[in-house]
Design an enzyme around this catalytic site. Structure first.
Site, PDB file in Angstrom:
ATOM      1  N   LYS A 249      -3.963  10.549   0.328  1.00 25.12           N
ATOM      2  CA  LYS A 249      -3.378   9.688   0.168  1.00 25.12           C
ATOM      3  C   LYS A 249      -3.363   9.460  -1.211  1.00 25.12           C
ATOM      4  O   LYS A 249      -2.451   9.064  -2.238  1.00 25.12           O
ATOM      5  CB  LYS A 249      -4.096   8.789   0.656  1.00 25.12           C
ATOM      6  CG  LYS A 249      -3.843   8.598   2.185  1.00 25.12           C
ATOM      7  CD  LYS A 249      -4.441   6.605   2.144  1.00 25.12           C
ATOM      8  CE  LYS A 249      -5.867   6.504   2.504  1.00 25.12           C
ATOM      9  NZ  LYS A 249      -6.708   6.955   2.621  1.00 25.12           N
TER      10      LYS A 249
ATOM     11  N   GLU B   7     -10.951  -2.349  -2.538  1.00 24.63           N
ATOM     12  CA  GLU B   7     -10.925  -1.488  -3.265  1.00 24.63           C
ATOM     13  C   GLU B   7     -12.895  -1.228  -4.050  1.00 24.63           C
ATOM     14  O   GLU B   7     -13.575  -1.351  -4.503  1.00 24.63           O
ATOM     15  CB  GLU B   7     -10.447  -0.852  -4.082  1.00 24.63           C
ATOM     16  CG  GLU B   7     -10.142   0.381  -4.847  1.00 24.63           C
ATOM     17  CD  GLU B   7      -9.211   1.261  -3.540  1.00 24.63           C
ATOM     18  OE1 GLU B   7      -8.843   2.521  -4.152  1.00 24.63           O
ATOM     19  OE2 GLU B   7      -8.617   0.911  -2.790  1.00 24.63           O
ATOM     20  N   ARG B   8     -13.376   0.296  -3.635  1.00 28.74           N
ATOM     21  CA  ARG B   8     -14.911   0.870  -3.129  1.00 28.74           C
ATOM     22  C   ARG B   8     -14.460   0.587  -5.575  1.00 28.74           C
ATOM     23  O   ARG B   8     -13.592   1.571  -5.406  1.00 28.74           O
ATOM     24  CB  ARG B   8     -15.522   2.004  -3.305  1.00 28.74           C
ATOM     25  CG  ARG B   8     -15.560   1.121  -2.392  1.00 28.74           C
ATOM     26  CD  ARG B   8     -16.158   2.954  -1.015  1.00 28.74           C
ATOM     27  NE  ARG B   8     -16.211   2.600   0.635  1.00 28.74           N
ATOM     28  CZ  ARG B   8     -14.891   2.694   1.434  1.00 28.74           C
ATOM     29  NH1 ARG B   8     -13.611   3.346   1.019  1.00 28.74           N
ATOM     30  NH2 ARG B   8     -15.231   2.464   2.419  1.00 28.74           N
TER      31      ARG B   8
END
Length: 473
Positions: free
Chosen positions: A170, A196-197
């Site tokens: 991705k 998001e991490r």
């Protein structure tokens, strides 16, 4: 009536200026604030007087003098009786060409360890463009990636979903699309990380830097460790920056959102904190409205277009989940990445049978494109059906016509791979930007058996079909 000395501290610290209030109650991320003189408006940003970095957003009114707000920052240290200042405006983020190459949080503050920006700011809340001002022509956005342009073409100014698990490519596909949009359309790319991490955001920043696409990219993050209010609003912050480049800079914008499901998830958390009665499967009752407010601002006008590619997580692979149903209703194309194709080394790992687009109709892409795409999909579907027979009995047991289908399908699979510009430093193979006409010509000639004598490997990781001829000579 209690004497002044016995009154609660919150009442004793009455504010002395208009626009100031006092904290009445703190319940996790939900803060009730009293404004005896002038109530702030809905969505106004509030700051704690003794800690200005602590931010709240007005969500609803409890009485003529009390508002209920949601925290956008951690609430450690906040207490009853603390003074709160009304900024007089909603969250504002910077706009302008100086955004390019920078990384921001939901407040528009830079988080890339570089000097802060000075200049004009704009509220993150705006109405979507009226229908009368939208572009009425349907235009295909050519990405230069063969598999997408052929089987799941993107519409300029629309939304596409990117489906795939971890490790299927991705991020590589996103960085390549950013590179191609910048080089082909002189456009701007905005990456919005919702939930998001921190590790993933830092890795993406370095990868974009190494690939040379960061100088035409803006990155906005509402990270996983931040309160739900921050994650819920970061999409609006990214959209505001995108609207500046579309409406004032007159440039096409590619808006990447990872992950749009986490936007809905953050909204459900905020809804629960505010005490709203949940709807189906525990989602917020305002799910459809909140998603539409975000998605409907993504559109094209006569001045420019915002085209969005959104990573979509489907809970428990259940396509009937309310979140998935509402997200799908806004998408015009679905790009599915396959782990099986990744294991076979077929990059990009776009699944040709599951990926689809509403644009793939003769009236939009033309009869030639439509017929070639249908023939490619039919050939690959027949090959998929024959794989079990080949595994059990071998290729030799198939009829001549079926064998011919297998040979075509395997060549098509390899032709739909291509080297990316963003992976040159890893593979050593120069990237290729392939025009739609070259993609159609290559598939048409493979379907006509013009390359039946060319080894399959010569069609692997090439751009135009002519490269296979030069390899075999």
């Amino acid at each position: 009536m209690p004497s002044p000395a016995n009154r609660p501290k919150a009442q004793r610290l009455s504010p002395d200026q208009t626009g100031q209030g006092i904290v009445l109650a703190v319940r996790g991320s939900v803060i009730d604030v009293s404004f005896p003189q002038a109530l702030p408006k809905h969505h106004h940003l509030l700051r704690l007087a003794r800690a200005p970095k602590m931010a709240l957003e007005v969500m609803t009114y409890l009485s003529a003098t009390v508002v209920r707000s949601i925290a956008l920052t951690p609430t450690q240290g906040i207490a009853r009786g603390d003074r709160v200042i009304n900024t007089g405006h909603p969250i504002q983020v910077p706009i302008g060409p100086q955004l390019l190459g920078r990384v921001f949080n939901v407040f528009g503050d830079t988080i890339d360890n570089q000097p802060p920006l000075e200049g004009e700011s704009q509220s993150i809340y705006a109405r979507s463009v009226p229908l009368s001002q939208r572009s009425t022509t349907t235009e295909i956005l050519v990405t230069g990636i063969k598999a997408i342009d052929l089987l799941a073409p993107l519409e300029r100014g629309s939304k596409a979903g990117l489906f795939g698990g971890a490790g299927v490519g991705k991020t590589v596909l996103i960085t390549e699309m950013i590179h191609n949009i910048v080089s082909r359309y002189q456009g701007v790319s905005i990456f919005c990380g919702i939930g998001e991490r921190s590790r993933e955001g830092e890795e993406l920043y370095r990868e974009m830097q190494e690939a040379g696409v960061l100088e035409n990219t803006v990155m906005v993050f509402g990270q996983m460790n931040e309160p739900p209010g921050s994650r819920f609003r970061v999409g609006y912050a990214a959209l505001t920056m995108a609207e500046y480049f579309r409406d004032q800079a007159h440039r096409d914008v590619l808006l990447m959102i990872d992950n749009v499901f986490r936007f809905i998830q953050a909204g459900a958390e905020v809804s629960g904190l505010m005490g709203q009665i949940p709807s189906r499967v525990g989602y917020q009752p305002t799910l459809a409205t909140e998603l539409a407010e975000l998605e409907e601002r993504i559109c094209s006008t006569d001045r420019g277009a915002i085209t969005s590619v959104q990573a979509v997580y489907v809970p428990a692979d259940d396509l009937t989940d309310p979140a998935a149903v509402h997200i799908f209703s806004h998408l015009s194309a679905s790009i599915v990445l396959s782990r099986k194709r990744t294991s076979e080394g077929l990059y990009p790992a776009v699944d040709p049978l599951q990926s689809a687009s509403k644009m793939l109709s003769p009236s939009v892409v033309g009869d030639r494109h439509y017929q070639i795409a249908q023939a490619v999909r039919r050939t690959l579907a027949e090959y998929e059906d024959l794989k079990d027979i080949i595994a059990m009995l071998g290729l030799e047991e198939l009829a001549q016509q079926e064998r011919q289908t297998v040979y075509r399908a395997r060549r098509l699979e390899r032709f739909l791979t291509q080297p990316f510009f963003t992976t040159e430093q890893f593979t050593g193979v120069p990237g290729r930007l392939v025009s739609l006409q070259d993609t159609l010509e290559g598939c048409e000639r493979i379907l006509a058996d013009e390359f039946s004598q060319v080894p399959e490997q010569d069609l692997y990781l090439i751009g135009r079909i002519q490269e296979a001829q030069s390899r075999s000579t």
